[in-house]
Motif scaffolding. Sequence first.
Motif, PDB file in Angstrom:
ATOM      1  N   PRO A   1     -13.576   3.768  -6.244  1.00 39.53           N
ATOM      2  CA  PRO A   1     -12.762   2.837  -5.058  1.00 39.53           C
ATOM      3  C   PRO A   1     -11.345   3.361  -5.152  1.00 39.53           C
ATOM      4  CG  PRO A   1     -12.524   2.108  -7.625  1.00 39.53           C
ATOM      5  CD  PRO A   1     -13.284   3.156  -7.871  1.00 39.53           C
TER       6      PRO A   1
ATOM      7  N   TYR B   1     -13.471  -6.042   1.547  1.00 37.43           N
ATOM      8  CA  TYR B   1     -13.086  -5.022  -0.129  1.00 37.43           C
ATOM      9  C   TYR B   1     -13.139  -5.326  -0.989  1.00 37.43           C
ATOM     10  CZ  TYR B   1     -12.171  -0.602  -2.168  1.00 37.43           C
ATOM     11  OH  TYR B   1     -11.711   1.597  -2.913  1.00 37.43           O
TER      12      TYR B   1
ATOM     13  N   ILE C   1     -21.023   6.667  -5.220  1.00 34.83           N
ATOM     14  CA  ILE C   1     -20.154   5.665  -3.406  1.00 34.83           C
ATOM     15  C   ILE C   1     -18.898   5.420  -3.742  1.00 34.83           C
ATOM     16  CG2 ILE C   1     -20.412   3.530  -4.736  1.00 34.83           C
ATOM     17  CD1 ILE C   1     -21.240   4.133  -1.034  1.00 34.83           C
TER      18      ILE C   1
ATOM     19  N   SER D   1     -14.939   4.914  -1.744  1.00 38.27           N
ATOM     20  CA  SER D   1     -15.164   4.072  -0.505  1.00 38.27           C
ATOM     21  C   SER D   1     -13.418   4.179  -0.387  1.00 38.27           C
ATOM     22  CB  SER D   1     -15.569   2.575  -0.516  1.00 38.27           C
ATOM     23  OG  SER D   1     -14.267   2.088  -2.282  1.00 38.27           O
ATOM     24  N   ASN D   2     -12.692   4.666   0.699  1.00 36.37           N
ATOM     25  CA  ASN D   2     -11.262   3.935   0.360  1.00 36.37           C
ATOM     26  C   ASN D   2     -11.308   4.220   2.675  1.00 36.37           C
ATOM     27  OD1 ASN D   2      -8.786   5.100   1.251  1.00 36.37           O
ATOM     28  ND2 ASN D   2      -9.138   7.765   0.666  1.00 36.37           N
ATOM     29  N   PRO D   3     -10.969   2.772   2.362  1.00 44.97           N
ATOM     30  CA  PRO D   3     -10.955   1.901   3.630  1.00 44.97           C
ATOM     31  C   PRO D   3      -9.406   1.970   3.777  1.00 44.97           C
ATOM     32  CG  PRO D   3     -11.605  -0.079   1.961  1.00 44.97           C
ATOM     33  CD  PRO D   3     -11.299   1.249   1.295  1.00 44.97           C
TER      34      PRO D   3
ATOM     35  N   SER E   1     -22.779   8.167   5.092  1.00 48.51           N
ATOM     36  CA  SER E   1     -20.984   8.474   5.933  1.00 48.51           C
ATOM     37  C   SER E   1     -20.488   7.042   6.291  1.00 48.51           C
ATOM     38  CB  SER E   1     -20.634   9.653   5.923  1.00 48.51           C
ATOM     39  OG  SER E   1     -21.013  10.244   6.793  1.00 48.51           O
TER      40      SER E   1
ATOM     41  N   GLY F   1     -15.493   4.325   8.323  1.00 48.28           N
ATOM     42  CA  GLY F   1     -14.766   3.342   8.400  1.00 48.28           C
ATOM     43  C   GLY F   1     -14.216   2.104   9.334  1.00 48.28           C
TER      44      GLY F   1
ATOM     45  N   CYS G   1     -16.275   5.386   3.665  1.00 49.85           N
ATOM     46  CA  CYS G   1     -17.170   5.715   2.691  1.00 49.85           C
ATOM     47  C   CYS G   1     -17.934   6.395   2.643  1.00 49.85           C
ATOM     48  CB  CYS G   1     -17.370   3.993   2.809  1.00 49.85           C
ATOM     49  SG  CYS G   1     -18.457   3.221   1.589  1.00 49.85           S
TER      50      CYS G   1
ATOM     51  N   VAL H   1     -23.671   2.426   1.407  1.00 50.35           N
ATOM     52  CA  VAL H   1     -22.282   2.614   2.839  1.00 50.35           C
ATOM     53  C   VAL H   1     -22.709   1.688   3.495  1.00 50.35           C
ATOM     54  CG1 VAL H   1     -21.995   4.787   4.348  1.00 50.35           C
ATOM     55  CG2 VAL H   1     -22.227   5.239   1.891  1.00 50.35           C
TER      56      VAL H   1
ATOM     57  N   PHE I   1     -21.128  -1.037   2.365  1.00 47.39           N
ATOM     58  CA  PHE I   1     -19.430  -1.217   2.353  1.00 47.39           C
ATOM     59  C   PHE I   1     -19.565  -1.419   4.205  1.00 47.39           C
ATOM     60  CE2 PHE I   1     -16.110   1.438   4.757  1.00 47.39           C
ATOM     61  CZ  PHE I   1     -15.202   0.970   4.117  1.00 47.39           C
TER      62      PHE I   1
END
Length: 370
Positions: free
Chosen positions: A248, A260, A294, A296-298, A327, A330, A351, A358, A361
């Motif tokens: 994360p 998130y 996974i 994730s970079n929101p 992918s 986001g 993500c 995904v 997400f």
Amino acid sequence: MKFLLALLTVSSVAAFTPAAIKPVAKSIQLYGEYGASSTSFYTNVEKQDSYASLDDVLSVKCKDEKVRLVIKDMLDACADITEALRTALVTVEGSANTFGDAQLSVDVIADNLMWEACKNSPVIREGASEEDPEVRDTDEQGDGEYTVCWDPLDGSSIVDNNWAVGTMIGIWPKSTGLIGATGRDQVTSLVAIYGPRTTVLVALDDGTYEFSYGCTPEGCQLPDGTWEPWICSRSDIKINPDCKIFSPANLRAAQDVPGYKKLIDHYMADRYTLRYSGGLVPDVYQQFTKNQGIFSNPTSPSSPAKLRLAFEAAPFALLVEKAGGKSSDGITGGSILDVQINAVDQRTPLCIGSANEVDRFNDWVIGSEE
């Protein structure tokens, strides 16, 4: 010096049998043993008696001769960076890149090696580095085919700890160039990780393959006594649709994006395994060695996007999607490979990884913002 398989995670290379490659590929012998633990998500693949060489694999799995050449040129650069990292001290260079990040001497060395490789390549026409994000002509003869974008040494914040860092490379054809193109236009991409060993993921015609750099600067010795710098350590890698490993990034955004925070709580409640270093390369690369995961970079108004579309997100997304993963941009939930590149230093949320995660997400994080 023997290449210790205790340090090498490999998969079956059954695709490179006499039936698939004629004549039979030269094989490289590897030695050693290693253990596995299902509770720690260690590799469960078994040692092979021999491994196909780079040329053997490319001759079958990459039909375009010029793409084969640019792949080999980039692998040569990754080999040079490997050797430089073994001797260079991690010190502040005293300058800053366009984004205000302090450059380290190893960053500068890696970047210079990439520029040198591009200028010496007969098939590369343009280059762009994350350290100086401007597309520059590298082709003195005027017959180059490819635009190459790279992050020369991702992981500046962890390299001083001697943690694994990497190089990300995206390659676009002359027909599209970079500006106005998408990640799906890439002819190939490569991601190198420099840890106890150097391995590089490469997008080939039918999937994602991993190549391992030799145990000495001269390479690995073939049975016939010759040396080969690169061998195929994993072929046609697959990322499972479900996973129990999460990485994360940008956790600050969880304070602004309820979805998130809900997603992170889900990972913890369902006892996912946290594997996060703060370096994009090791945090996504593990999806190929563990066959799941996974990242994730929101983003949020107070935690804006940092990842670069052309240098980081697009090259990794091509590799992940060729391995069966997904992918997300986001924002819309669509593939990052379909986002148009309108600026060299364009930023993006991301993500990436196991397909079902995904999708989760997209449902929880993007859905919560609508």
